[in-house]
Design an enzyme around this catalytic site. Structure first.
Site, mmCIF file in Angstrom:
data_model
loop_
_atom_site.group_PDB
_atom_site.id
_atom_site.type_symbol
_atom_site.label_atom_id
_atom_site.label_comp_id
_atom_site.label_asym_id
_atom_site.label_seq_id
_atom_site.Cartn_x
_atom_site.Cartn_y
_atom_site.Cartn_z
ATOM 1 N N LYS A 1 55.842 32.645 -54.059
ATOM 2 C CA LYS A 1 57.093 32.859 -54.962
ATOM 3 C C LYS A 1 56.257 32.928 -56.386
ATOM 4 O O LYS A 1 55.383 32.351 -56.886
ATOM 5 C CB LYS A 1 57.816 31.540 -55.078
ATOM 6 C CG LYS A 1 58.809 31.699 -55.750
ATOM 7 C CD LYS A 1 59.889 30.525 -55.806
ATOM 8 C CE LYS A 1 61.221 30.351 -56.857
ATOM 9 N NZ LYS A 1 61.888 29.211 -56.877
ATOM 10 N N SER B 1 66.679 29.918 -55.713
ATOM 11 C CA SER B 1 66.092 30.767 -56.359
ATOM 12 C C SER B 1 64.811 31.588 -55.576
ATOM 13 O O SER B 1 64.563 32.581 -55.863
ATOM 14 C CB SER B 1 65.387 30.371 -57.856
ATOM 15 O OG SER B 1 64.612 29.411 -57.412
ATOM 16 N N SER C 1 66.481 25.446 -54.277
ATOM 17 C CA SER C 1 66.055 26.621 -54.268
ATOM 18 C C SER C 1 64.898 27.087 -53.055
ATOM 19 O O SER C 1 64.695 28.418 -52.858
ATOM 20 C CB SER C 1 65.361 26.841 -55.593
ATOM 21 O OG SER C 1 66.104 27.286 -56.465
#
Lengths: 101, 494
Positions: free
Chosen positions: B84, B159, B183
């Site tokens: 990420k 996210s 997330s």
């Protein structure tokens, strides 16, 4: 909780955010809605409850005070928007042109 | 076989690499070809570094060739992974999905990423995220929205939606995300993969760009529970460079996967089955709990009475911490500086006004307000006190049960744009995940069914602090009894 335009402008000032008039109006409405939703917390009895800032039983730790390599000046400046003579270069802070506080 | 290497799990690929049946270069090439084939539609990756990945793969193959006792090699050797874009990886930009860090090249690497490299993993690139990890759909990314591989008109969750979508569409063998309020788990649920939030303090946050420092934790996204255990093995542990990483021993999480849940006490919190949740989600989760009972677990109804307060507590504490953390983006040392700023003062306000997107600004405003003079006690302090009550709820529950089972998300994947203009309704997407971060528990989401539209449903299993082994054991036992984790989306049909 209904925020005024002045409230929103004050918060934006504290947060160092330049907002457009449209943004100020939008955040005034949205933040008022969100804070209304959060009013439920006021009804919780917390008179004898300590706050939790961290879930861990953190204690300060000590280490030997020995020199270790850190970022070089070159690496530290590699992402700088502006630099001069090994320093970060910024617009004037004091003086007639510096609209500071 | 050669064309399908990207569909392997990590443990399958590790076995084949050790037996000499495949090479890491062939595996990495298959994954890179897969990315070329599908990522125009899925849009999981913000940045790719194929040359570096193939060089890492060749180095892994050399290590394999030079080692007689391959069983001693790290499990992730030669395994292509995605990271990420809030974790700093040397040689790759770190944007955090934000314009304010558009050209930022990190001067050092996250501890978790360094551990993956030391284990021989191949790093493919950086995955999309809501800006500064603030969001539940990736729609807050300043660059583009990631699409759910099960239905490209829907969000992947967020996210860590880029990482979840990449795993679900076989564009990596595993990935890492970060979980501040759900997330990792919520996008895992929406994309039909396994996602774990380790206990706060289990994985070093050094080199993770801070959102809410008392809540952020790095966690794996994987095709099955065994892979999640292997990924957690590689990154867990104390780091002197993160004062909030805990100096407690790291077990072998794969060894915890015994398949045996007889006598395990599973708590089902009544507050996690609410009006307004999708009926198919409730049904699938209750069926999954029945399946665990059939395997010998003891199911107990429990209560977490402060659950309804978790959302307001979270959306005061997290934005307050964010408003302080994001003060560093001032256009001085790195990141965007507004070209029209003539004074230092303008430099701050214009840079931040132009560089942050709407949701980040909204949270900075909310957090600044909660911390401001006259409102601190009523909002921030109050939220921290109720946070204590939430923590006590879980402590009491874990006196009676070993694991808590509930839904990960009240709904399956929603449509792109559906909640984009309504921040409060977007915040509700995390209603079942965020209390774990506030209370310091660990948790995991794994697939437990599909709705009528064919969208994945996630079962959330929650453990006490440093209870990852028990959570993984329960998840693995359920997984062995079902085949949800073997389902894959058909991207060609869309």
């Amino acid at each position: 909780m209904s925020l005024t335009t002045n409230d929103v402008e004050h918060i934006a000032h504290l947060a160092r955010l330049e907002l457009t008039a449209d943004e100020i109006d939008q955040y005034r409405r949205q933040l008022s809605d969100i804070l209304d939703h959060f009013a439920v917390l006021a009804q919780v009895d917390t008179s004898a409850i300590l706050p939790t800032a961290s879930v861990l039983p953190l204690r300060s730790v000590m280490r030997a005070d020995t020199m270790q390599p850190g970022l070089s000046t070159e690496d530290a400046l590699a992402n700088a928007p502006d630099q001069q003579d090994g320093f970060f270069r910024v617009p004037a802070i004091f003086g007639d042109d510096a609209d500071g506080e | 076989m050669a064309n399908d290497l990207h569909t392997l799990t990590i443990h399958e690929a590790a076995d084949l690499l050790r037996s000499g049946a495949i090479s890491s270069v062939a595996l990495t090439e298959a994954v890179l070809e897969r990315i070329v084939a599908v990522d125009n539609d899925v849009k999981a990756y913000l940045a790719l570094t194929p040359e570096a990945a193939l060089a890492d793969a060749a180095a892994a193959d050399a290590t394999l060739a030079a080692t007689d006792d391959r069983a001693t090699l790290p499990a992730l050797l030669g395994i292509p992974l995605a990271i990420k874009d809030v974790l700093m990886v040397e040689g790759m930009p770190t944007t955090c999905g934000s314009r304010i860090l558009e050209n930022f090249m990190p001067p050092y690497e996250a501890t978790a990423v360094g551990k993956l490299r030391a284990a021989g993993a191949v790093i493919l690139g950086k995955t999309n995220t809501d800006e500064f990890a603030m969001g539940s759909s990736t729609e807050n990314s300043a660059y583009f929205t990631t699409h759910n591989p099960w239905d490209l008109t829907r969000v992947p969750g967020g996210s860590s939606g880029g990482s979840a979508a990449a795993v679900a569409s076989d564009q990596c063998l595993g990935a890492f995300g970060t979980d501040t309020g759900g997330s990792v788990r919520q996008p895992a649920s929406l994309c039909g993969v396994v996602g774990m939030k380790p206990t706060y303090g289990r994985v070093s946050r050094y080199g993770l760009v801070a959102f809410a420092s008392s809540l952020d934790q790095i966690g794996p996204l994987a095709k099955d529970v065994t892979d999640a255990a292997l990924l957690l093995n590689a990154v867990a542990g104390y780091d002197p460079r993160d004062s909030t990483s805990m100096n407690v021993s790291v077990p072998d999480y794969r060894a915890a996967l015994t398949g045996d849940v007889r006598g395990l006490r599973i708590g089902v919190p009544r507050e996690y089955f609410i009006d307004g949740m999708q009926p198919e989600v409730e049904q699938a989760v209750r069926t999954a709990i029945d399946a665990l009972a059939a395997l010998g677990a003891e199911v107990v109804e429990i209560s977490l009475p402060n659950t309804e307060h978790a959302l307001p507590v979270y959306y005061l504490v997290a934005p307050a911490e964010a408003s302080a953390n994001l003060a560093r983006y001032d256009g001085v040392r790195y990141g965007l500086r507004h070209p029209d700023a003539e004074t230092m003062w303008q430099g701050y306000t214009m840079t931040r006004g132009a560089g942050f997107g709407p949701e980040v600004k909204r949270r900075i405003m909310l957090g600044t307000y909660a911390l401001s003079a006259g409102y601190y006690d009523a909002y921030y302090l109050k939220a921290q006190q109720v946070r204590t009550l939430l923590k006590q709820d879980f402590e009491r529950a874990f006196e009676r049960v070993d694991v808590i089972a509930c839904p990960t998300s009240p709904t399956t994947a929603f449509r792109i744009g559906e909640k984009a203009d309504d921040p409060l309704s977007m915040y509700l997407a995390d209603v079942f995940t965020l209390s774990l971060n506030l209370a310091g528990n660990c948790g995991l989401s794994l697939p437990c069914g599909f709705d009528e539209a064919g969208l994945p449903i996630g079962l959330q299993l929650i453990g006490p602090a440093f209870g990852e082994e028990t959570v993984l054991r329960a998840a693995h036992a359920y997984e062995q009894a079902t085949d949800w984790h073997r389902q894959r989306p058909d991207l060609r049909a869309q």
